[in-house]
Design a protein around this motif. Sequence first.
Motif, PDB file in Angstrom:
ATOM      1  N   ALA A   9      52.012   5.279  48.503  1.00  0.00           N
ATOM      2  CA  ALA A   9      51.724   5.852  47.192  1.00  0.00           C
ATOM      3  C   ALA A   9      51.464   7.347  47.252  1.00  0.00           C
ATOM      4  O   ALA A   9      51.524   8.027  46.241  1.00  0.00           O
ATOM      5  CB  ALA A   9      50.512   5.149  46.572  1.00  0.00           C
ATOM      6  N   THR A  10      51.131   7.868  48.431  1.00  0.00           N
ATOM      7  CA  THR A  10      50.848   9.290  48.534  1.00  0.00           C
ATOM      8  C   THR A  10      52.035  10.090  49.027  1.00  0.00           C
ATOM      9  O   THR A  10      52.069  11.305  48.874  1.00  0.00           O
ATOM     10  CB  THR A  10      49.662   9.524  49.487  1.00  0.00           C
ATOM     11  N   GLY A  11      53.029   9.455  49.614  1.00  0.00           N
ATOM     12  CA  GLY A  11      54.247  10.145  49.997  1.00  0.00           C
ATOM     13  C   GLY A  11      54.106  10.892  51.321  1.00  0.00           C
ATOM     14  O   GLY A  11      53.030  11.095  51.850  1.00  0.00           O
ATOM     15  N   SER A  12      55.240  11.314  51.848  1.00  0.00           N
ATOM     16  CA  SER A  12      55.246  12.034  53.116  1.00  0.00           C
ATOM     17  C   SER A  12      54.809  13.476  52.919  1.00  0.00           C
ATOM     18  O   SER A  12      54.840  14.021  51.809  1.00  0.00           O
ATOM     19  CB  SER A  12      56.659  12.007  53.713  1.00  0.00           C
ATOM     20  N   ALA A  13      54.413  14.101  54.024  1.00  0.00           N
ATOM     21  CA  ALA A  13      53.953  15.487  53.971  1.00  0.00           C
ATOM     22  C   ALA A  13      55.076  16.419  53.521  1.00  0.00           C
ATOM     23  O   ALA A  13      54.842  17.375  52.780  1.00  0.00           O
ATOM     24  CB  ALA A  13      53.434  15.906  55.353  1.00  0.00           C
ATOM     25  N   ALA A  14      56.310  16.130  53.963  1.00  0.00           N
ATOM     26  CA  ALA A  14      57.436  16.995  53.597  1.00  0.00           C
ATOM     27  C   ALA A  14      57.699  16.960  52.101  1.00  0.00           C
ATOM     28  O   ALA A  14      57.898  17.994  51.454  1.00  0.00           O
ATOM     29  CB  ALA A  14      58.687  16.570  54.369  1.00  0.00           C
ATOM     30  N   ARG A  15      57.685  15.751  51.527  1.00  0.00           N
ATOM     31  CA  ARG A  15      57.935  15.638  50.090  1.00  0.00           C
ATOM     32  C   ARG A  15      56.773  16.217  49.293  1.00  0.00           C
ATOM     33  O   ARG A  15      56.961  16.799  48.229  1.00  0.00           O
ATOM     34  CB  ARG A  15      58.184  14.173  49.719  1.00  0.00           C
ATOM     35  N   LEU A  16      55.552  16.054  49.806  1.00  0.00           N
ATOM     36  CA  LEU A  16      54.404  16.640  49.142  1.00  0.00           C
ATOM     37  C   LEU A  16      54.494  18.162  49.154  1.00  0.00           C
ATOM     38  O   LEU A  16      54.200  18.826  48.145  1.00  0.00           O
ATOM     39  CB  LEU A  16      53.122  16.178  49.830  1.00  0.00           C
ATOM     40  N   ALA A  17      54.932  18.708  50.289  1.00  0.00           N
ATOM     41  CA  ALA A  17      55.095  20.164  50.377  1.00  0.00           C
ATOM     42  C   ALA A  17      56.164  20.656  49.411  1.00  0.00           C
ATOM     43  O   ALA A  17      56.021  21.719  48.792  1.00  0.00           O
ATOM     44  CB  ALA A  17      55.459  20.557  51.811  1.00  0.00           C
ATOM     45  N   LEU A  18      57.236  19.882  49.266  1.00  0.00           N
ATOM     46  CA  LEU A  18      58.292  20.242  48.314  1.00  0.00           C
ATOM     47  C   LEU A  18      57.742  20.262  46.891  1.00  0.00           C
ATOM     48  O   LEU A  18      58.026  21.177  46.107  1.00  0.00           O
ATOM     49  CB  LEU A  18      59.456  19.253  48.416  1.00  0.00           C
ATOM     50  N   GLY A  19      56.921  19.259  46.563  1.00  0.00           N
ATOM     51  CA  GLY A  19      56.319  19.216  45.232  1.00  0.00           C
ATOM     52  C   GLY A  19      55.396  20.392  44.991  1.00  0.00           C
ATOM     53  O   GLY A  19      55.427  21.012  43.926  1.00  0.00           O
ATOM     54  N   LEU A  20      54.566  20.720  45.988  1.00  0.00           N
ATOM     55  CA  LEU A  20      53.669  21.861  45.848  1.00  0.00           C
ATOM     56  C   LEU A  20      54.448  23.155  45.683  1.00  0.00           C
ATOM     57  O   LEU A  20      54.082  24.021  44.876  1.00  0.00           O
ATOM     58  CB  LEU A  20      52.750  21.949  47.074  1.00  0.00           C
ATOM     59  N   GLY A  21      55.540  23.268  46.444  1.00  0.00           N
ATOM     60  CA  GLY A  21      56.373  24.463  46.322  1.00  0.00           C
ATOM     61  C   GLY A  21      56.997  24.588  44.946  1.00  0.00           C
ATOM     62  O   GLY A  21      57.030  25.675  44.347  1.00  0.00           O
ATOM     63  N   GLY A  22      57.490  23.460  44.424  1.00  0.00           N
ATOM     64  CA  GLY A  22      58.089  23.476  43.092  1.00  0.00           C
ATOM     65  C   GLY A  22      57.080  23.837  42.025  1.00  0.00           C
ATOM     66  O   GLY A  22      57.351  24.669  41.146  1.00  0.00           O
ATOM     67  N   SER A  23      55.898  23.225  42.076  1.00  0.00           N
ATOM     68  CA  SER A  23      54.857  23.532  41.093  1.00  0.00           C
ATOM     69  C   SER A  23      54.441  24.994  41.165  1.00  0.00           C
ATOM     70  O   SER A  23      54.266  25.658  40.140  1.00  0.00           O
ATOM     71  CB  SER A  23      53.633  22.641  41.316  1.00  0.00           C
ATOM     72  N   THR A  24      54.277  25.497  42.388  1.00  0.00           N
ATOM     73  CA  THR A  24      53.865  26.892  42.556  1.00  0.00           C
ATOM     74  C   THR A  24      54.888  27.844  41.957  1.00  0.00           C
ATOM     75  O   THR A  24      54.538  28.797  41.243  1.00  0.00           O
ATOM     76  CB  THR A  24      53.655  27.212  44.038  1.00  0.00           C
ATOM     77  N   ALA A  25      56.174  27.578  42.220  1.00  0.00           N
ATOM     78  CA  ALA A  25      57.225  28.452  41.694  1.00  0.00           C
ATOM     79  C   ALA A  25      57.217  28.458  40.166  1.00  0.00           C
ATOM     80  O   ALA A  25      57.309  29.527  39.534  1.00  0.00           O
ATOM     81  CB  ALA A  25      58.588  27.986  42.212  1.00  0.00           C
ATOM     82  N   PHE A  26      57.091  27.299  39.552  1.00  0.00           N
ATOM     83  CA  PHE A  26      57.084  27.232  38.089  1.00  0.00           C
ATOM     84  C   PHE A  26      55.815  27.842  37.502  1.00  0.00           C
ATOM     85  O   PHE A  26      55.858  28.469  36.436  1.00  0.00           O
ATOM     86  CB  PHE A  26      57.251  25.787  37.614  1.00  0.00           C
ATOM     87  N   LEU A  27      54.672  27.673  38.180  1.00  0.00           N
ATOM     88  CA  LEU A  27      53.441  28.273  37.681  1.00  0.00           C
ATOM     89  C   LEU A  27      53.503  29.791  37.748  1.00  0.00           C
ATOM     90  O   LEU A  27      52.976  30.480  36.862  1.00  0.00           O
ATOM     91  CB  LEU A  27      52.239  27.752  38.479  1.00  0.00           C
ATOM     92  N   VAL A  28      54.148  30.319  38.778  1.00  0.00           N
ATOM     93  CA  VAL A  28      54.342  31.777  38.855  1.00  0.00           C
ATOM     94  C   VAL A  28      55.187  32.260  37.681  1.00  0.00           C
ATOM     95  O   VAL A  28      54.864  33.262  37.027  1.00  0.00           O
ATOM     96  CB  VAL A  28      54.990  32.166  40.202  1.00  0.00           C
ATOM     97  N   LEU A  29      56.260  31.545  37.390  1.00  0.00           N
ATOM     98  CA  LEU A  29      57.086  31.900  36.238  1.00  0.00           C
ATOM     99  C   LEU A  29      56.301  31.760  34.932  1.00  0.00           C
ATOM    100  O   LEU A  29      56.437  32.580  34.015  1.00  0.00           O
ATOM    101  CB  LEU A  29      58.330  31.004  36.196  1.00  0.00           C
TER     102      LEU A  29
END
Length: 351
Positions: A9-29
Amino acid sequence: MSVRLPAWATGSAARLALGLGGSTAFLVLFLRNADFHQVGRAFTEVSAWWIGPALVVYFAGIAARAWRWHWLLLHIQHIAWWRLFPIVAIGFGVNNVLPLRAGELVRAHVLYQRHEISRLSGLSSIFMTRVYDGLMLTFFLVIGVIMSLIGFQGMNDAGDELTGAMAFLVFGITGAFLVFGAIARRPADAERVIGRILSRLPGQAGREWTWLPPLITGMSAQANRRQVIGALVASLIAWTLEALMYWMVGQAFNLDLPFPVYLLVAAAANLLITAPSTAGGVGPFEWATKATLLIWLPTVGGLGIEDAEATAVAFAAILHGLVIIPISFVGLLALWVFQVSPQRRLMRGES
């Protein structure tokens, strides 16, 4: 009794990092051009009188989603919408606190625990709810873009991005809807064809695909016209209520925008949260909401560029908070009441 959530339910570290990266990029925009002093002023000007009714409308939309799931499960078991409501809330709640749509898996497991419907069939029916969501959001895009093209209540052109997304989704979602309908009407043929395709993959020759029948069963509502019509009506009600809730939040900000703008906000924000992001779609939702509003706030809304930017940022932040926080509380409370302890066997393909 405490609630245990499994590793899947918590997912792998790689996919979690991808999600954090995506959220960060959109929040910057989202925050790139924001004047935080003006954003703070926009927050203070919100009329709280609209917030309570907006939440009532939003939860009515969740109830409509439970009613839709009732229709999509009717060929398997008759379950009243009010029995499905807490399970739907659990799905929303877990999705909003864990990444990678973990709530869909937990929701299928709770359906199995409470009503003994195969986890795989439940998961398949949940996937079909997403198809119906895509269909309704595409319909909203079509309405909004058409209204912008004819200048409804002073609306200017929606722009190439929304128009292009509309054209792409009209064909993509409609095609998917028809394909799943064909699978549901001829399940044996579909199972044979899909199994043949999978058997051509490296190392898969001669393997039995025992998970295919329950998956196809979960989408078999598409073979029943009454169930399809019921699910379509429920989907339309659910998303219209959500768009109405967006409009009510707009009234709290005293925004003078026509209702089709909020249809486009609902479509853009909810379609974009399929992008990699953290739990709850934080980042993509805010950015899409702001970008859509800024097409019309300086023109139809009559705001200056800086005021429009600040108002759009404040609107997106409050709207997303209202969308994810109350339903997360209700969903996690239901998870605790049901004392759910999901097991790893769902991910091993057991029904």
